[in-house]
Scaffold this motif. Structure first.
Motif, PDB file in Angstrom:
ATOM      1  N   CYS A 107      11.366   0.744 -15.452  1.00 45.77           N
ATOM      2  CA  CYS A 107      12.604   1.023 -14.403  1.00 45.77           C
ATOM      3  C   CYS A 107      12.042   0.417 -13.068  1.00 45.77           C
ATOM      4  O   CYS A 107      10.777   0.401 -12.725  1.00 45.77           O
ATOM      5  CB  CYS A 107      12.627   2.402 -14.499  1.00 45.77           C
ATOM      6  N   ARG A 108      13.082   0.386 -12.223  1.00 46.89           N
ATOM      7  CA  ARG A 108      12.412  -0.404 -10.789  1.00 46.89           C
ATOM      8  C   ARG A 108      13.332   0.785  -9.644  1.00 46.89           C
ATOM      9  O   ARG A 108      14.065   1.178  -9.824  1.00 46.89           O
ATOM     10  CB  ARG A 108      13.045  -1.671 -10.674  1.00 46.89           C
ATOM     11  N   ASP A 109      12.876   0.490  -8.484  1.00 46.73           N
ATOM     12  CA  ASP A 109      13.444   1.092  -7.332  1.00 46.73           C
ATOM     13  C   ASP A 109      13.456   2.601  -7.408  1.00 46.73           C
ATOM     14  O   ASP A 109      14.605   3.170  -7.325  1.00 46.73           O
ATOM     15  CB  ASP A 109      14.636   0.335  -6.792  1.00 46.73           C
ATOM     16  N   GLN A 110      12.484   3.385  -7.950  1.00 48.60           N
ATOM     17  CA  GLN A 110      12.593   4.723  -7.806  1.00 48.60           C
ATOM     18  C   GLN A 110      11.777   5.478  -6.938  1.00 48.60           C
ATOM     19  O   GLN A 110      10.896   4.801  -6.403  1.00 48.60           O
ATOM     20  CB  GLN A 110      11.981   5.224  -9.406  1.00 48.60           C
ATOM     21  N   SER A 111      11.981   6.702  -6.643  1.00 45.12           N
ATOM     22  CA  SER A 111      11.058   7.457  -5.927  1.00 45.12           C
ATOM     23  C   SER A 111       9.841   7.921  -6.838  1.00 45.12           C
ATOM     24  O   SER A 111       9.853   7.743  -7.979  1.00 45.12           O
ATOM     25  CB  SER A 111      11.724   8.734  -5.381  1.00 45.12           C
ATOM     26  N   PHE A 112       8.790   8.170  -6.072  1.00 49.80           N
ATOM     27  CA  PHE A 112       7.638   8.437  -6.912  1.00 49.80           C
ATOM     28  C   PHE A 112       7.809   9.401  -7.794  1.00 49.80           C
ATOM     29  O   PHE A 112       7.337   9.564  -9.078  1.00 49.80           O
ATOM     30  CB  PHE A 112       6.480   8.786  -5.998  1.00 49.80           C
ATOM     31  N   PRO A 113       8.356  10.757  -7.370  1.00 45.62           N
ATOM     32  CA  PRO A 113       8.388  11.711  -8.553  1.00 45.62           C
ATOM     33  C   PRO A 113       9.399  11.409  -9.749  1.00 45.62           C
ATOM     34  O   PRO A 113       9.329  11.681 -10.768  1.00 45.62           O
ATOM     35  CB  PRO A 113       9.221  12.813  -7.778  1.00 45.62           C
ATOM     36  N   ASP A 114      10.475  10.602  -9.577  1.00 46.62           N
ATOM     37  CA  ASP A 114      11.210  10.062 -10.414  1.00 46.62           C
ATOM     38  C   ASP A 114      10.375   9.125 -11.497  1.00 46.62           C
ATOM     39  O   ASP A 114      10.699   9.120 -12.413  1.00 46.62           O
ATOM     40  CB  ASP A 114      12.652   9.423 -10.029  1.00 46.62           C
ATOM     41  N   ALA A 115       9.836   8.072 -10.665  1.00 47.46           N
ATOM     42  CA  ALA A 115       8.805   7.285 -11.801  1.00 47.46           C
ATOM     43  C   ALA A 115       7.732   8.108 -12.485  1.00 47.46           C
ATOM     44  O   ALA A 115       7.610   7.771 -13.491  1.00 47.46           O
ATOM     45  CB  ALA A 115       8.146   6.426 -10.905  1.00 47.46           C
ATOM     46  N   TRP A 116       7.219   9.047 -11.739  1.00 44.01           N
ATOM     47  CA  TRP A 116       6.364   9.929 -12.566  1.00 44.01           C
ATOM     48  C   TRP A 116       6.790  10.604 -13.676  1.00 44.01           C
ATOM     49  O   TRP A 116       6.344  10.847 -14.914  1.00 44.01           O
ATOM     50  CB  TRP A 116       5.695  10.768 -11.515  1.00 44.01           C
ATOM     51  N   ASP A 117       8.036  11.372 -13.411  1.00 39.14           N
ATOM     52  CA  ASP A 117       8.766  11.828 -14.634  1.00 39.14           C
ATOM     53  C   ASP A 117       9.275  11.008 -15.692  1.00 39.14           C
ATOM     54  O   ASP A 117       9.356  11.403 -16.778  1.00 39.14           O
ATOM     55  CB  ASP A 117      10.254  12.389 -13.877  1.00 39.14           C
ATOM     56  N   PHE A 118       9.793   9.787 -15.159  1.00 37.71           N
ATOM     57  CA  PHE A 118      10.157   8.706 -16.246  1.00 37.71           C
ATOM     58  C   PHE A 118       8.832   8.406 -17.189  1.00 37.71           C
ATOM     59  O   PHE A 118       9.301   8.590 -18.472  1.00 37.71           O
ATOM     60  CB  PHE A 118      10.594   7.447 -15.651  1.00 37.71           C
ATOM     61  N   CYS A 119       7.653   8.350 -16.692  1.00 34.05           N
ATOM     62  CA  CYS A 119       6.436   7.897 -17.362  1.00 34.05           C
ATOM     63  C   CYS A 119       6.053   9.141 -18.468  1.00 34.05           C
ATOM     64  O   CYS A 119       5.887   9.118 -19.639  1.00 34.05           O
ATOM     65  CB  CYS A 119       5.287   7.655 -16.685  1.00 34.05           C
ATOM     66  N   THR A 120       6.094  10.408 -17.802  1.00 30.71           N
ATOM     67  CA  THR A 120       5.617  11.566 -18.553  1.00 30.71           C
ATOM     68  C   THR A 120       6.627  11.823 -19.859  1.00 30.71           C
ATOM     69  O   THR A 120       6.230  12.403 -20.698  1.00 30.71           O
ATOM     70  CB  THR A 120       5.404  12.718 -17.745  1.00 30.71           C
ATOM     71  N   GLY A 122       0.784  -1.131   0.067  1.00 26.80           N
ATOM     72  CA  GLY A 122       0.000  -0.007   0.012  1.00 26.80           C
ATOM     73  C   GLY A 122       0.818   1.143   0.019  1.00 26.80           C
ATOM     74  O   GLY A 122       2.071   1.107   0.236  1.00 26.80           O
ATOM     75  N   LYS A 123       0.309   2.505  -0.339  1.00 26.41           N
ATOM     76  CA  LYS A 123       0.848   3.634  -0.256  1.00 26.41           C
ATOM     77  C   LYS A 123       1.655   3.905   0.921  1.00 26.41           C
ATOM     78  O   LYS A 123       2.860   4.339   0.922  1.00 26.41           O
ATOM     79  CB  LYS A 123       0.188   4.761  -0.770  1.00 26.41           C
ATOM     80  N   SER A 124       1.196   3.894   2.068  1.00 30.71           N
ATOM     81  CA  SER A 124       1.817   4.077   3.381  1.00 30.71           C
ATOM     82  C   SER A 124       3.121   3.333   3.713  1.00 30.71           C
ATOM     83  O   SER A 124       3.837   3.719   4.335  1.00 30.71           O
ATOM     84  CB  SER A 124       0.860   4.092   4.552  1.00 30.71           C
ATOM     85  N   ASP A 125       3.152   1.897   3.039  1.00 34.40           N
ATOM     86  CA  ASP A 125       4.253   1.103   3.427  1.00 34.40           C
ATOM     87  C   ASP A 125       5.087   1.030   2.030  1.00 34.40           C
ATOM     88  O   ASP A 125       6.315   0.410   2.116  1.00 34.40           O
ATOM     89  CB  ASP A 125       3.574  -0.391   3.259  1.00 34.40           C
ATOM     90  N   ALA A 126       5.131   2.097   1.091  1.00 34.96           N
ATOM     91  CA  ALA A 126       5.998   2.012  -0.130  1.00 34.96           C
ATOM     92  C   ALA A 126       7.314   2.503   0.533  1.00 34.96           C
ATOM     93  O   ALA A 126       7.480   3.520   1.221  1.00 34.96           O
ATOM     94  CB  ALA A 126       5.376   2.929  -1.015  1.00 34.96           C
ATOM     95  N   VAL A 127       8.432   1.801  -0.191  1.00 34.69           N
ATOM     96  CA  VAL A 127       9.691   1.895   0.064  1.00 34.69           C
ATOM     97  C   VAL A 127      10.436   2.624  -1.059  1.00 34.69           C
ATOM     98  O   VAL A 127      11.264   3.474  -1.312  1.00 34.69           O
ATOM     99  CB  VAL A 127      10.410   0.982   0.515  1.00 34.69           C
ATOM    100  N   ALA A 128       9.880   1.900  -2.366  1.00 30.28           N
ATOM    101  CA  ALA A 128      10.175   2.431  -3.665  1.00 30.28           C
ATOM    102  C   ALA A 128       9.050   2.116  -4.539  1.00 30.28           C
ATOM    103  O   ALA A 128       7.988   1.633  -4.396  1.00 30.28           O
ATOM    104  CB  ALA A 128      11.356   1.590  -4.093  1.00 30.28           C
ATOM    105  N   PHE A 129       8.980   2.750  -5.876  1.00 27.28           N
ATOM    106  CA  PHE A 129       8.173   2.560  -6.871  1.00 27.28           C
ATOM    107  C   PHE A 129       8.602   1.887  -8.242  1.00 27.28           C
ATOM    108  O   PHE A 129       9.879   2.203  -8.614  1.00 27.28           O
ATOM    109  CB  PHE A 129       7.445   4.018  -7.168  1.00 27.28           C
TER     110      PHE A 129
END
Length: 74
Positions: free
Chosen positions: A49-62, A27-34
């Motif tokens: 990609c793996r083991d990203q912070s949420f902002p980094d994963a979002w930037d990758f997708c966009t 779940g979101k509250s238990d997340a360590v990576a995305f």
């Protein structure tokens, strides 16, 4: 408990407990990576990609979506 997932175009950002925890979906509250999953791949198992912070994963997708949406020059 349901796992946290955000759909961004043809990608899915999934919350995980990180590499140390075996990358299990959490779940979101238990997340360590995305992790970012390419949903166009068969079985939704192709990790972009793996083991990203949420902002980094979002930037990758966009960024990937912008590249594919950009008009091509002839």
């Amino acid at each position: 408990m349901a796992s946290f997932q955000v759909l961004v175009g043809s990608f899915a950002i999934v919350a995980t407990n990180g590499a140390a925890g075996g990358r299990q979906r959490v779940g979101k509250s238990d997340a360590v990576a995305f992790d970012v999953i390419d949903r166009t791949a068969g079985g939704n198992t192709a990790y972009a990609c793996r083991d990203q912070s949420f902002p980094d994963a979002w930037d990758f997708c966009t960024r990937r979506l912008l590249v594919t949406a950009a008009p091509r020059s002839h």
